[in-house]
Scaffold this motif. Structure first.
Motif, short mmCIF file in Angstrom:
data_model
loop_
_atom_site.label_atom_id
_atom_site.label_comp_id
_atom_site.label_asym_id
_atom_site.label_seq_id
_atom_site.Cartn_x
_atom_site.Cartn_y
_atom_site.Cartn_z
N UNK A 18 34.81 62.81 67.52
CA UNK A 18 35.55 63.94 68.08
C UNK A 18 37.05 63.73 68.00
N UNK A 19 37.50 62.48 67.80
CA UNK A 19 38.91 62.26 67.52
C UNK A 19 39.30 63.02 66.26
N UNK A 20 38.34 63.16 65.35
CA UNK A 20 38.61 63.87 64.11
C UNK A 20 38.47 65.38 64.27
N UNK A 21 38.11 65.83 65.46
CA UNK A 21 37.99 67.27 65.70
C UNK A 21 36.57 67.75 65.52
N UNK A 29 33.96 62.95 75.10
CA UNK A 29 35.23 62.68 74.43
C UNK A 29 35.75 63.90 73.69
N UNK A 30 34.91 64.90 73.52
CA UNK A 30 35.36 66.12 72.83
C UNK A 30 36.19 66.99 73.76
N UNK A 85 17.18 48.42 69.46
CA UNK A 85 16.71 47.04 69.56
C UNK A 85 16.41 46.49 68.17
N UNK A 113 35.92 71.10 74.52
CA UNK A 113 34.77 71.64 73.79
C UNK A 113 33.46 71.45 74.56
N UNK A 149 32.37 57.49 70.52
CA UNK A 149 33.45 56.52 70.68
C UNK A 149 33.44 55.50 69.56
N UNK A 155 29.26 55.80 55.10
CA UNK A 155 30.63 56.10 54.74
C UNK A 155 30.67 56.76 53.36
N UNK A 175 28.90 57.24 73.64
CA UNK A 175 28.98 55.91 73.03
C UNK A 175 29.04 56.01 71.50
N UNK A 177 7.64 51.15 74.09
CA UNK A 177 8.64 51.27 75.15
C UNK A 177 8.23 52.37 76.10
N UNK A 193 22.63 52.87 72.87
CA UNK A 193 22.68 53.63 71.62
C UNK A 193 22.42 52.73 70.42
N UNK A 234 33.30 58.21 50.67
CA UNK A 234 34.72 58.15 50.29
C UNK A 234 35.56 57.61 51.45
N UNK A 235 35.06 56.56 52.08
CA UNK A 235 35.86 55.90 53.10
C UNK A 235 35.75 56.49 54.48
#
Lengths: 306, 574
Positions: free
Chosen positions: A135-138, A96-97, A250, A100, A130, A148, A127, A268, A247, A150-151
């Motif tokens: 990577x949406x954030x760069x 998704x990057x 279990x 890059x 996503x 999380x 996964x 496993x 990802x 500060x949000x």
């Protein structure tokens, strides 16, 4: 029936036969995977209180053509030299990057130096990316315990050291141990985890066992280097795959709360292709997280071949 | 491969054109039919449309806008369709440079011609090679479509034949793979559909005002085997069905002012990632009935969806490679606070939904001068009531077992013209949403009750000059414990828009998170826009802050991160 109708009906039946391919599966819905764990028995004892330590997971979403990403990798190196094994790191190469992590063409005319032809990308990295939208954030960007701050779960590398410090200052809730058994004759790995709850924990928890390969030498873009394409760059902590499913990992204790002193263990097995992965550099990284918040409460890592 | 196909298409085009040019003795212009005495030469027609959305991003840490290092991003496309008699061909160029706009899937990064086809009609047969969109019935078993505002495109690339042996009967067969960004998904899709319209076949039915249609579809997907560990036991490998079949039957019936439409669909075992690899078969039922007369329209709809996420890749989640479509039975709101703060996303793996919609116009004897239009709408969606099994079958459920409530929406909208110059529109709405469950943030309940009010006044103070004003409020007290959340609690919104017909408009909007429990996040999201229309071209330029949220069209949604910047949009067609 007229000729035309007969032909139409014939075509109709023919089409239905082509289309209606159905594979009905009756129970059992699954079969045994090849097992390495059949022949292995692992025993665990709880660590002594002085041997237990809180460990934090730092995930670095990176790319070989991301010229600022070596800064994030350096931050991890600094953190590991400060806190030692209390910092467990993973480098995620996600499709998704985009550019890059994309590859250069592998033909020797267009790309005589064979730059950026190694494919670091994995489904598990995609996964995770996503789900958390990293990577949406760069790039570079990452997560500390998938918590999380500060949000925002996605945090820049300049803030990692303060988040790591604050996470390490919180009390340890579980202790994780890993034992790996590598069978070179079948190229199979049997990996055991052992989780000891150090207090009553009321949420539902999962454990993830990931495969990580350390120190892979390939091309890397670095804007601070001249020239900016580095041929023999050491890619640390590369996330390669999973040992226990997707990802998400279990459930521990079937998703029920954990009681203080409770011990939970499971084995496993997976098959590893030594032509693809350097088994001498493989690690199993394990971490426990709260299913509702995805927050990681403890991490651990263990080499495949000690 | 893609390039070769496109090149072939162009060669085919030019050969066709030049071959025709040879037969004529005069050079002609496009779109003109010219007779040279013996032969009529038809050059065919080219149509198309063009769209570009660009944004220049600023960093804005207060609204947590993701940093865009390249500052500028754009989504653009150009469609070209050539038709000549029974032949048509088309292509679409797309570009996402250097990456798609924030909130669109970054896997679209790049540029190229993903969409290209050629098609011809001969007798009752229409054959298409290349890419195409298609829908069988209501879309329960197959719908390939594009929704640009969502970045959704799942066209099929392959062959399709439609055959109409006689008026009233249509048979469709298709085979192909689906779009996966700049590539194809791994699954092969085969589909067949038959529609019979008895009103066309038997004119006597039409005389009696009876409308009757039946239809049926088969759709099958093939995907290679792979080793997937069982979610119950990682030491077990799943026995996967490589061919997964679905079918549906439907009935449409109308008598005078009454009409109804029902469809029932079934899917065999289809373990996939969205249902966590369970083997339970799926089913879908959709029903709609309506009555229409002058001044009154009533629609009642219901659906029951069970384990019906159908994709051409068993491991895919999110928007890509969806093969079917579950209709949304909720009002598609247009006012911003109603449409995009707490929208409903269709739950393809289980929901029970119903909707009632009544449109009423006051009769002439009651209205003094201008009639009042009233729309009353109610919808409700629940999850299925499921009993989990301890094996991979997944769960068992009753047909009428209602589980947790997911969504409820009761609203009334009143539209009244006051004078030649003034028109008002009022809306009031109550909304309930389980945000976590519906928007995929986990199974811990996050229940939201909200009230929304809207007043929309339009004032045409001079011919061609109109001012429109919207005031909206959203009141909720449910979310106050989520202190980290930047879009949370109650909202107020104002919009003012001035239109100078037919070319110009200017608008200014403020969405204010006035009730955010964290004082720092009581943010004003202010945007301004200027637009220019000319013929079929529309250019819009804007600046502002966009709040983080979720955009849904027809129940299919995408997450949008917050952003701050200049926007430019150009739409045009010819």
């Amino acid at each position: 029936m007229g000729m035309k109708t007969k032909i139409s009906v014939g075509i109709l039946i023919g089409l239905m036969m082509i289309v209606s391919g159905c594979d009905y599966i009756d129970p059992p819905y699954s079969h045994d995977a090849p097992k390495a764990c059949d022949t292995v028995v692992a025993t665990f004892t709880p660590r002594l209180p002085g041997d237990k330590m809180k460990k934090v997971l730092v995930e670095d979403i990176t790319g070989h053509r991301c010229g600022n990403c070596p800064r994030a990798a350096e931050t991890i190196a600094t953190l590991q030299s400060t806190y030692g094994e209390q910092v467990v790191a993973l480098g995620l190469h996600s499709i998704l990057a985009g550019a890059f992590t994309d590859l250069y063409p592998s033909d020797t005319v267009a790309n005589p130096q064979q730059k950026y032809i190694y494919d670091f990308r994995t489904t598990v990295a995609m996964d995770i990316d996503q789900h958390f939208g990293v990577s949406t954030a760069g790039l570079p960007n990452g997560m500390v315990n998938r918590k999380s701050f500060s949000g925002s779960t996605v945090v820049g590398y300049t803030t990692w050291s303060s988040h790591v410090a604050s996470e390490l200052s919180t009390p340890q809730q579980v202790d994780i141990q890993i034992k790996n058994f590598w069978d070179p004759s079948t190229n199979s790995l049997c990996s055991f985890y052992y989780v000891e709850a150090m207090q009553n924990l009321s949420a539902s928890y999962n454990i993830c066992l990931y495969i990580m390969e350390d120190s892979m030498v390939h091309w890397q873009k670095d804007y601070m280097a001249t020239p900016s394409d580095i041929e023999f760059y050491t890619h640390r902590h590369v996330l390669r795959g999973t040992v226990n499913g997707t990802w998400l990992g279990t459930q521990i204790n079937s998703g029920n709360p954990l009681t203080n002193g409770g011990e939970y263990s499971q084995a496993y097995t997976i098959t590893v292709d030594p032509a693809q992965w350097n088994v001498n550099q493989l690690y199993v990284v394990a971490f426990v997280y709260d299913v509702a918040t995805y927050e990681v409460i403890q991490a651990e890592e263990m080499k495949l071949i000690p | 491969m893609k390039k070769i196909f496109v090149a072939t298409l162009f060669v085919a085009f030019s050969t066709l054109l030049s071959a025709q040019a040879d037969t004529s003795k005069t050079k002609n212009k496009k779109d003109k039919k010219v007779t040279d005495g013996t032969k009529e030469v038809n050059w065919g027609q080219i149509h198309g449309n063009f769209g570009l959305d660009a944004q220049y991003y600023f960093t804005d840490s207060l609204i947590a806008a993701p940093v865009v290092p390249e500052k500028f991003r754009m989504n653009g496309f150009l469609n070209l369709v050539y038709t000549n008699g029974n032949f048509s061909a088309g292509l679409r160029y797309e570009a996402y440079l250097p990456k798609p706009l924030l909130g669109f899937d970054t896997r679209y990064t790049g540029q190229g011609i993903p969409f290209r086809y050629a098609s011809y009609k001969l007798g009752g047969l229409e054959a298409t090679a290349g890419t195409f969109y298609e829908q069988f019935g209501n879309g329960l078993v197959l719908r390939a479509y594009e929704e640009r505002s969502l970045g959704f495109d799942n066209f099929i690339d392959g062959f399709r034949a439609k055959y109409t042996p006689i008026q009233g009967i249509t048979l469709t067969g298709l085979v192909g793979k689906q779009r996966f960004f700049w590539n194809w998904g791994p699954g092969l899709i085969k589909g067949f559909n038959a529609d019979v319209n008895f009103t066309d076949l038997f004119p006597k039915l039409a005389e009696k005002k009876i409308r009757l249609k039946i239809g049926g579809s088969f759709v099958s997907k093939y995907q290679d085997n792979e080793n997937i560990t069982s979610p119950l036991d990682p030491n077990q490998i799943l026995n996967l069905p490589l061919n997964v079949g679905t079918w549906s039957g439907r009935l449409g019936f109308g008598l005078g002012r009454f009409s109804m439409n029902a469809e029932l669909a079934y899917k065999i075992n289809d373990p996939n990632r969205t249902n966590n690899y369970i083997y339970k078969p799926g089913s879908a039922f959709y029903f709609s009935a309506s009555y229409v007369q002058k001044g009154l329209g009533i629609t009642l709809q219901a659906k029951r969806i069970e384990n019906f996420d159908f994709r051409s890749d068993r491991n895919m989640t999110g928007q890509p490679l969806l093969m079917n479509f579950i209709p949304m039975l909720n009002k598609q709101h247009t006012y911003a606070l109603a449409a995009s703060v707490y929208p409903y996303a269709v739950q393809t793996n289980g929901e029970l939904g119903m909707q009632a919609d009544i449109n009423f116009t006051t009769p002439k004897w009651l209205a003094h001068k201008y009639p009042t239009q009233i729309n009353i709408n109610f919808s409700m969606v629940n999850a299925l009531d499921t009993n989990l099994t301890d094996d991979l079958y997944g769960y068992r459920t009753d047909v009428f077992g209602f589980g947790r409530r997911l969504y409820m929406d009761a609203n009334i909208e009143i539209s009244q013209k006051i004078s030649k110059k003034v028109k008002i529109n009022l809306m009031g709405m109550y909304l309930f949403l389980d945000k976590n469950l519906v928007q995929g943030f986990g199974s811990t309940p996050r229940l939201i009750n909200a009230g929304i009010v809207v007043a929309d006044v339009q004032y045409k103070f001079l011919p061609k000059h109109t001012i429109r004003m919207e005031l909206q409020g959203l009141i909720t007290a449910q979310e106050l414990e989520h202190l980290d959340d930047r879009t949370n609690g109650s909202w107020a919104m104002g919009l003012i828009e001035y239109t100078f017909s037919p070319h110009f408009f200017v608008s200014f909007m403020d969405q204010w998170n006035v009730g955010n429990p964290t004082e720092e996040y009581q943010i004003h999201y202010i945007t301004g826009q200027v637009g220019y229309n000319h013929g079929s071209t529309r250019i819009t330029f804007g600046y502002g802050r966009q709040r983080a949220g979720i955009i849904c069209v027809g129940g299919v949604c995408r997450q949008v991160p917050a952003s701050n910047g200049f926007t430019l949009s150009i739409m045009s067609s010819f």
